[in-house]
Design an enzyme around this catalytic site. Structure first.
Site, mmCIF file in Angstrom:
data_model
loop_
_atom_site.group_PDB
_atom_site.id
_atom_site.type_symbol
_atom_site.label_atom_id
_atom_site.label_comp_id
_atom_site.label_asym_id
_atom_site.label_seq_id
_atom_site.Cartn_x
_atom_site.Cartn_y
_atom_site.Cartn_z
ATOM 1 N N VAL A 280 0.984 -0.899 0.020
ATOM 2 C CA VAL A 280 -0.256 0.058 0.211
ATOM 3 C C VAL A 280 0.573 1.580 0.396
ATOM 4 C CG1 VAL A 280 -1.828 1.298 1.110
ATOM 5 C CG2 VAL A 280 -1.753 -1.181 1.948
ATOM 6 N N ASP A 432 -15.641 -8.931 7.809
ATOM 7 C CA ASP A 432 -14.300 -8.449 8.645
ATOM 8 C C ASP A 432 -14.118 -7.526 9.458
ATOM 9 O OD1 ASP A 432 -11.642 -9.383 9.414
ATOM 10 O OD2 ASP A 432 -10.482 -9.067 7.463
ATOM 11 N N GLY A 436 -8.902 -1.864 12.583
ATOM 12 C CA GLY A 436 -8.178 -1.605 11.190
ATOM 13 C C GLY A 436 -8.951 -2.026 10.320
#
Length: 580
Positions: A280, A432, A436
């Protein structure tokens, strides 16, 4: 008064002085104590006397460290009062090992629900003539099913042998990106044959192509599936997944990686994160300096494993592209609209070596934070990548500091509202949504607008805007097709412990009866409950003592008590609005 001189034989005064200081003989005569009490390593600490089986300091020797079965640097070492300095509590930095085993105590470097650090060769570095091993922080650990493994820390070869014989009873993972935690655990415990890592300042010389043995554990997670929800429809000729990916990318063929993302087009670029499936990066486009773009680079269709995982295929990456596009398009939906999902600018299919400037950014990140991913030079000139260009949406929930609980209370409403809109529009389940995968940025808007079944809703921002990201495990229905990730084959995920997050995966499995194609919006409620628990006692607050904070913290706790009674995120947000 005349002084009296007393003459004692040599060393006799010491015995007399000890008798005056030691009251135990007198106490035994008075029938108060019946046996010896071990002397403490430090007279102002009573910790050592918590175990009556330990001997006095003059004859203590720890079998795990001080008398190893195999010869080593510490084979002849004895622990006596002469070589132990006064300490309040024994710790590995001073005594090099634990003097007593206490599963409920963190002293001595023992994790409460994990493995003693000394058992993991990846967690220590033994230097010559060093007094104690230097410990490294690891993201994962696991519970051994043995009580007291006898290991000499200095003997690295023997440590590895014993470690290989220990069988896990359950995984203990840190909260957040469980995929990265799990692959780290695999590297540590299974000792996979991974390419050697080079020094941060030196490039690796790795083979361009390799065909490793198929790793079943690595392939089961790439279980993304798409099924038609109308089984009565006639079977149609399947389209090429590669052509569908190119269609979503508005391309006819793959572009050259180095040309599409040349250094001249990217201002102020840096690597800001990584995942099991890719890297990323963040940069400012040269032609539009008012926005920041995040690049999520995912290798696909290659033969080599990346970070211990088999690369995704066109068929497996296509649903993630579709979900990213569809969730982004909800901002313009007429009946169900939200800005709560990450804005995607572009999807691009590229081919070739990693550009040199991105490799340098990777190495800078590795030097500063020690990357756990493979060096990008492992990719050949024929490697394909999917690049997602996303809007930069701030920092994640786990690192954000809230002003007070009022701010986090409305943050929870933002998440619940976005999930409710996704449910009504696309039968969306995130599956999920750990902390984060929620990003937070500041905003000047006082309220955020939503549409739920054609009805206008608004939520106060209190200065922040939340964005949901990462649809790797998500389930959605688009054009009569259900896209989902079949987690029924991934048993390791359901064995993990260490945080409420891993209870949620088991709760989802029970709710879905392990049929992951099924639509069950209750799973979104599970994740709202998880987020709420983090807002109560997991995140940081700047003003935790204010009256406003205490008032809204009570509201969060009251909501948590009834959270799991809701059937969907929509049900949850309707309850909150009715109570407001």
């Amino acid at each position: 008064m005349d002084s009296v001189n007393i003459t004692l034989p040599d060393d006799a005064w010491k015995d007399s002085f000890d008798k005056l200081l030691d009251p135990r003989p007198q106490l035994r005569e008075l029938n108060i104590i019946k046996r010896n009490v071990r002397r403490s390593f430090n007279f102002d600490s009573s910790v050592e006397n918590s175990n009556s089986n330990l001997l006095s300091v003059s004859n203590v020797s720890h079998p795990n460290l001080l008398e190893p079965k195999t010869p080593g640097p510490s084979a002849n070492m004895k622990l006596t009062a002469n070589n132990v300095s006064s300490i309040s509590t024994p710790c590995p930095k001073r005594l090099r090992s634990m003097l007593f085993d206490c599963a409920l105590s963190p002293i001595g470097g023992l994790k409460l629900d994990g493995l003693i650090a000394d058992l993991n060769p990846k967690m220590i570095e033994v230097k010559e003539n060093a007094e104690a091993p230097i410990r490294k922080t690891k993201q994962v650990c696991f519970k051994p099913n043995v009580d007291k493994p006898q290991i000499a820390v200095a003997d690295r070869k023997r440590t590895k042998t014993v470690l290989a014989e220990i069988r896990r009873s359950s995984l203990v993972l840190q909260p957040g990106k469980w995929q990265k935690n799990l692959i780290t655990w695999r590297r540590t415990c299974h000792q996979q044959d991974m390419p050697p890592r080079s020094d941060p300042g030196q490039k690796q010389s790795l083979p361009k192509k390799s065909t490793p043995a198929v790793n079943l554990e690595a392939t089961i997670r790439n279980s993304r599936k798409s099924v038609n929800v109308k089984t009565s429809l006639e079977a149609v000729m399947p389209l090429s997944h590669e052509k569908q990916v190119l269609k979503y990318c508005n391309q006819r063929r793959a572009l050259r990686f180095g040309t599409a993302y040349a250094a001249s087009k990217m201002i102020g670029s840096s690597k800001i994160g990584e995942g099991v499936y890719g890297e990323v990066f963040k940069y400012t486009p040269k032609n539009s300096t008012e926005i920041d773009v995040v690049l999520k680079v995912i290798p696909i269709e290659g033969e080599i494993q990346v970070n211990g995982e088999t690369q995704k295929t066109f068929e497996q990456i296509l649903p993630e592209i579709i979900i990213s596009k569809e969730m982004c398009n909800l901002r313009d939906n007429q009946a169900n609209a939200t800005l709560g999902y990450v804005d995607i600018y572009n999807v691009c299919l590229v081919k070739g070596h990693y550009p040199d400037h991105l490799i340098h950014l990777w190495e800078d990140f590795d030097s500063a934070k020690e990357s756990e991913n493979e060096h990008p030079e492992i990719f050949s000139d024929s490697q394909l990548f999917i690049v997602l260009e996303l809007k930069y949406a701030g920092t994640d929930l786990s690192t954000f500091t809230f002003l007070n609980a009022e701010q986090s209370y409305y943050a929870l409403q933002q998440i619940a509202s976005a999930l409710a809109v996704g449910e009504e529009a696309l039968q969306f389940e995130h599956r999920d949504l750990h902390w984060g995968n929620i990003l937070i940025e500041k905003t000047d808007n006082r309220e955020l607008a939503y549409k739920l079944n054609g009805k206008d809703l608004s939520v106060k921002t209190k200065g922040i805007k939340l964005t949901i990201i990462d649809y790797t495990l998500s389930r959605v229905t688009v054009d009569e097709n259900c896209h989902y990730n079949d987690l029924s084959v991934d048993e390791e995920l359901f064995e993990a412990t260490g945080d409420y997050q891993y209870d949620i995966y088991r709760m989802m499995r029970d709710e879905l009866k392990n049929d992951w194609s099924k639509y069950a919006p209750k799973t979104n409620v599970f994740w709202i409950s998880y987020i709420n628990s983090k807002l109560i006692d997991g995140v940081k607050y700047r003003n935790p003592n204010s009256k406003t904070h205490k008032l809204y913290l009570d509201k969060l706790k009251t909501l948590q008590d009834i959270m799991l009674t809701f059937s969907s995120a929509g049900d949850c947000i309707r309850h909150i609005n009715n109570c407001s």
